[in-house]
Scaffold this motif. Structure first.
Motif, PDB file in Angstrom:
ATOM      1  N   GLY A 167     -28.289 -37.021  20.211  1.00  0.00           N
ATOM      2  CA  GLY A 167     -27.871 -35.707  19.400  1.00  0.00           C
ATOM      3  C   GLY A 167     -26.363 -35.343  19.558  1.00  0.00           C
ATOM      4  O   GLY A 167     -26.021 -34.833  18.490  1.00  0.00           O
ATOM      5  N   ARG A 168     -25.940 -35.561  20.553  1.00  0.00           N
ATOM      6  CA  ARG A 168     -24.337 -35.313  20.649  1.00  0.00           C
ATOM      7  C   ARG A 168     -23.563 -35.938  19.788  1.00  0.00           C
ATOM      8  O   ARG A 168     -22.767 -35.403  19.263  1.00  0.00           O
ATOM      9  CB  ARG A 168     -23.940 -35.387  21.934  1.00  0.00           C
ATOM     10  CG  ARG A 168     -23.808 -36.890  22.565  1.00  0.00           C
ATOM     11  CD  ARG A 168     -23.494 -36.921  24.133  1.00  0.00           C
ATOM     12  NE  ARG A 168     -22.218 -36.268  24.303  1.00  0.00           N
ATOM     13  CZ  ARG A 168     -21.311 -37.519  24.568  1.00  0.00           C
ATOM     14  NH1 ARG A 168     -21.605 -38.639  24.216  1.00  0.00           N
ATOM     15  NH2 ARG A 168     -20.069 -36.980  24.847  1.00  0.00           N
ATOM     16  N   VAL A 169     -24.030 -37.317  19.489  1.00  0.00           N
ATOM     17  CA  VAL A 169     -22.933 -37.959  18.418  1.00  0.00           C
ATOM     18  C   VAL A 169     -23.433 -37.268  17.153  1.00  0.00           C
ATOM     19  O   VAL A 169     -22.663 -37.303  16.393  1.00  0.00           O
ATOM     20  CB  VAL A 169     -23.546 -39.398  18.645  1.00  0.00           C
ATOM     21  CG1 VAL A 169     -23.045 -40.587  17.363  1.00  0.00           C
ATOM     22  CG2 VAL A 169     -23.164 -40.062  20.220  1.00  0.00           C
ATOM     23  N   GLN A 190     -23.536 -24.921  22.561  1.00  0.00           N
ATOM     24  CA  GLN A 190     -22.521 -26.004  22.410  1.00  0.00           C
ATOM     25  C   GLN A 190     -22.998 -27.264  22.708  1.00  0.00           C
ATOM     26  O   GLN A 190     -24.374 -27.441  22.962  1.00  0.00           O
ATOM     27  CB  GLN A 190     -21.114 -25.837  23.432  1.00  0.00           C
ATOM     28  CG  GLN A 190     -21.509 -25.913  24.932  1.00  0.00           C
ATOM     29  CD  GLN A 190     -20.549 -26.044  25.749  1.00  0.00           C
ATOM     30  OE1 GLN A 190     -19.344 -26.242  25.317  1.00  0.00           O
ATOM     31  NE2 GLN A 190     -20.653 -25.912  27.041  1.00  0.00           N
ATOM     32  N   THR A 191     -22.368 -28.238  22.217  1.00  0.00           N
ATOM     33  CA  THR A 191     -22.756 -29.699  22.497  1.00  0.00           C
ATOM     34  C   THR A 191     -22.041 -30.051  23.781  1.00  0.00           C
ATOM     35  O   THR A 191     -21.180 -29.741  24.005  1.00  0.00           O
ATOM     36  CB  THR A 191     -22.260 -30.694  21.309  1.00  0.00           C
ATOM     37  OG1 THR A 191     -22.607 -30.327  20.183  1.00  0.00           O
ATOM     38  CG2 THR A 191     -22.540 -32.061  21.680  1.00  0.00           C
ATOM     39  N   PHE A 244     -14.479 -36.645  21.658  1.00  0.00           N
ATOM     40  CA  PHE A 244     -15.550 -35.931  21.732  1.00  0.00           C
ATOM     41  C   PHE A 244     -16.737 -36.638  20.744  1.00  0.00           C
ATOM     42  O   PHE A 244     -16.274 -36.459  19.623  1.00  0.00           O
ATOM     43  CB  PHE A 244     -15.750 -34.440  21.504  1.00  0.00           C
ATOM     44  CG  PHE A 244     -14.696 -33.869  22.493  1.00  0.00           C
ATOM     45  CD1 PHE A 244     -15.088 -33.238  23.890  1.00  0.00           C
ATOM     46  CD2 PHE A 244     -13.044 -33.821  22.517  1.00  0.00           C
ATOM     47  CE1 PHE A 244     -14.598 -32.843  24.999  1.00  0.00           C
ATOM     48  CE2 PHE A 244     -12.395 -33.053  23.553  1.00  0.00           C
ATOM     49  CZ  PHE A 244     -13.266 -32.982  24.460  1.00  0.00           C
ATOM     50  N   GLY A 245     -17.907 -37.129  21.307  1.00  0.00           N
ATOM     51  CA  GLY A 245     -18.899 -37.625  20.483  1.00  0.00           C
ATOM     52  C   GLY A 245     -19.140 -39.053  20.543  1.00  0.00           C
ATOM     53  O   GLY A 245     -19.706 -39.450  19.717  1.00  0.00           O
ATOM     54  N   THR A 246     -18.230 -39.919  21.192  1.00  0.00           N
ATOM     55  CA  THR A 246     -18.197 -41.139  21.446  1.00  0.00           C
ATOM     56  C   THR A 246     -19.585 -41.695  21.948  1.00  0.00           C
ATOM     57  O   THR A 246     -19.971 -40.810  22.939  1.00  0.00           O
ATOM     58  CB  THR A 246     -17.244 -41.829  21.917  1.00  0.00           C
ATOM     59  OG1 THR A 246     -17.014 -41.136  23.268  1.00  0.00           O
ATOM     60  CG2 THR A 246     -15.672 -41.496  21.041  1.00  0.00           C
ATOM     61  N   PRO A 247     -20.244 -42.306  21.325  1.00  0.00           N
ATOM     62  CA  PRO A 247     -21.582 -42.778  21.947  1.00  0.00           C
ATOM     63  C   PRO A 247     -21.426 -43.268  23.237  1.00  0.00           C
ATOM     64  O   PRO A 247     -20.767 -44.005  23.799  1.00  0.00           O
ATOM     65  CB  PRO A 247     -22.081 -43.849  20.783  1.00  0.00           C
ATOM     66  CG  PRO A 247     -21.332 -43.890  19.869  1.00  0.00           C
ATOM     67  CD  PRO A 247     -20.009 -43.173  20.097  1.00  0.00           C
TER      68      PRO A 247
END
Length: 260
Positions: A183-185, A30-31, A138-141
């Motif tokens: 990478g998560r973004v 997962q991220t 989810f994924g906000t920098p």
């Protein structure tokens, strides 16, 4: 457990490996974790068949896509497929968790003869509107800063997902998340751009699905069952970290599923 690197056209893919005989099983994380999240389950399955846990580009020991790039889910799947080719994996069973599930279904769609059985933990059969809503959370920098405030923000984020149930788990996940700060973004952007639902509905291979009741994707597990009524379902605990917090149940379900 041995570690190594496999080449793909964009860089190196880091992997973990346990030897075995027969058809390999490939684990996708997962991220914003890494292949570390599979070590406990892999250890319980050791000796059954060859086991590989790959680090997605942008995570763990794998290469980082260009910061200005916006990789698609198809690109992530293609990079990992190239690494699998380099490892001599021509057919396998596959296990994906959250983002790993998204990569897995894309890889199956692009390579119909590659995966014989597929386990999806936290499948993502979301509508376009639901994906848009998830993208707001989810994924906000986040940006590293000298005050260190971002460290507490990330710690609290992981607590909210349930990682604090084990102090060493949240410690490990914190390290992975800080490493994958960009990478998560990129990977989450790929998740929200992918029509997982359409690919999932078209799957024709044996499926095992599951999610803990306090997993953020649990509300969509019933939809996943309805879309694939022949799928086997495993009841899990452990919030968004089932492979760590309910490893024994998961390993047992995978052992039974893969041996059928």
């Amino acid at each position: 457990m041995r570690k190594g690197y496999a080449d793909c056209s964009a860089g190196q893919i880091h992997y973990r490996h346990l030897e075995g005989e027969g058809l390999p099983t490939v684990f996708l994380h997962q991220t914003a974790s890494s292949g570390q999240m599979w070590e406990k389950v892999m250890g319980m399955l050791e000796g059954a068949n060859p086991l590989y846990a790959l680090d997605t580009p942008g995570f763990g020991g794998s290469f980082d896509p260009d910061k200005d790039a916006n990789p698609s889910m198809a690109e992530y799947a293609a990079w990992l497929k190239e690494a699998m080719d380099g490892l001599g994996i021509t057919q396998c069973t596959m296990v994906g968790h959250h983002t790993g599930a998204c990569i897995a279904v894309d890889m199956v769609e692009a390579n119909p003869n590659l995966v014989s059985k597929l386990a999806l933990l936290g499948p993502v059969p979301l509508t376009a509107d639901e994906r848009l809503e998830f993208s707001k959370h989810f994924g906000t920098p986040f940006t590293p800063g000298v005050s260190g405030a971002y460290l507490l923000d990330n710690w609290d984020y992981l607590r909210g997902l349930g990682a604090h149930a084990d102090p060493m788990l949240i410690h490990r996940e914190m390290a992975d998340q800080l490493r994958a700060w960009w990478g998560r973004v990129q990977s989450y952007n790929a998740v929200w751009d992918q029509d997982f639902l359409a690919i999932y509905k078209s799957l024709k291979i044996p499926l095992l699905i599951g999610a803990a009741e306090d997993d953020v994707l649990f509300p969509y597990l019933e939809r996943a069952k309805e879309l694939q009524p022949s799928a086997q379902v495993v009841d899990l605990q452990g919030a968004n970290f089932e492979p760590d917090l309910d490893a024994e149940t998961l390993a047992g379900a995978l052992r039974d599923f893969l041996s059928q």
